[in-house]
Design an enzyme around this catalytic site. Structure first.
Site: not given
Length: 342
Positions: A148-150
């Site tokens: 995930g980007c986060n």
């Protein structure tokens, strides 16, 4: 050697970003692009900023001849990815950008995503796609699960510190701001300009954000015991970018030196001079992650700030970096573009 590439879900933001990046790759050619609801349309029609690139017409997945594909990027929603990837040829190299193969424990997947895992046997062969930390596993993998980007941003800011034991593992606060493209291209009322612009809000408050599953999995594995961070994401009225501010207990100078040693040979991780703070402006459209460290006025505490572009280093750039490793290409191929500024 030119590698033939397919992108499934090419009508979304990450699909378009993959096209933009691969167009600059010296040894990749896009031979198939799928978009079920937009099949028959051109990418120039769906994304006018790509009209200068000669690309195949969008089609349905069932129309693709995968025997003519060397590697497939899957930029589909979670749950859909499991179903589609399970039906692909077993010898096809795949980089999945969804959440479907990130969590090693199928029960953890069901807890965070609300659906039973329907491809458990494939989960066992999936390699977690944080390139800088799973590089050797990715090189020999057939299926790589992009982070995930986060989750990527938080891990770049914390993994070296957890591994080195230089922070208190029971007192980690991660305050993160993510631009609106992180929510995808589908129409949502709360993402309309009139409802989002000139505002700023927290969401998934109190430990309900799905990327916590990745933090729990990866940080606990590193520490050899359960590690749970306090995490609050915020929706930023901007198109691209993630800024993570991490509050930790530890000696700031030692933390800085830990990062310096861990990232000394990493092309895409830039450690700023001690006391400097990164900005999303300075990584926009690039595959770079900038990290800054400063001491707090409270003795024994430090602040770590990390910035990256959620569509590039946080997703499609990471995916291309993984594909390069899987195909024996230079890891940086197609990814050395400078950030866009202003």
């Amino acid at each position: 050697m030119t590698h033939k590439i397919a992108i499934l879900g090419a009508s979304g933001y990450t699909g378009a970003e993959l096209v933009r990046l691969i167009d600059q790759h010296p040894n990749m050619e896009i031979t198939a692009l799928s978009a079920e609801r937009k099949a028959g349309r051109t990418m120039a029609d769906v994304f006018p900023h790509l009209r200068h690139i000669s690309l195949p017409t969008l089609c349905k997945i069932s129309e693709i001849d995968f025997s003519q594909v060397d590697l497939c990027f899957c930029a589909l929603p979670h749950k859909t990815s499991q179903e589609v990837i399970s039906a692909l040829p077993k010898n096809l190299k795949i980089v999945d950008l969804s959440a479907d193969f990130r969590l090693r424990d199928p029960e953890a997947y069901e807890h965070w995503y609300g659906n039973p895992h329907t491809a458990v046997e494939m989960q066992e062969e999936a390699v977690y796609g944080l390139s800088e930390f799973y590089r050797n596993d990715i090189k020999s993998a057939r299926l790589v699960a992009g982070t995930g980007c986060n989750a990527a941003t938080g891990q770049f800011a914390l993994r070296p510190l957890i591994s080195a034991g230089v922070i208190d593992l029971d007192d980690i606060i991660l305050d993160l701001k993510c631009a609106v493209s992180g929510a995808g291209r589908a129409l949502k009322e709360n993402l309309l300009h009139a409802e989002l612009s000139e505002g700023y809000n927290a969401y998934a408050i109190g430990g309900t954000h799905r990327h916590l599953g990745e933090f729990d999995q990866e940080f606990s594995k590193l520490a050899g015991r359960p590690v749970k961070v306090q995490f609050t994401p915020h929706l930023l009225p901007a198109n691209r970018g993630i800024l993570a501010t991490v509050y930790v207990k530890g000696d700031a100078e030692k933390i800085y030196q830990t990062f310096a040693a861990a990232y000394a040979d990493e092309t895409f991780i830039e450690l700023l001079p001690f006391g400097d703070a990164p900005s999303t402006h300075h990584v926009r459209g690039s595959n770079f992650c900038h990290i800054g460290v400063t001491s707090d006025r409270i003795a024994g505490r430090a602040i770590v700030i990390a910035a990256l572009d959620n569509l590039t280093k946080g997703s499609s750039g990471q995916a291309l970096q993984n594909a390069n490793l899987m195909l024996g290409e230079e890891e940086t191929a197609g990814l050395m573009m400078a950030p866009l500024f202003p």
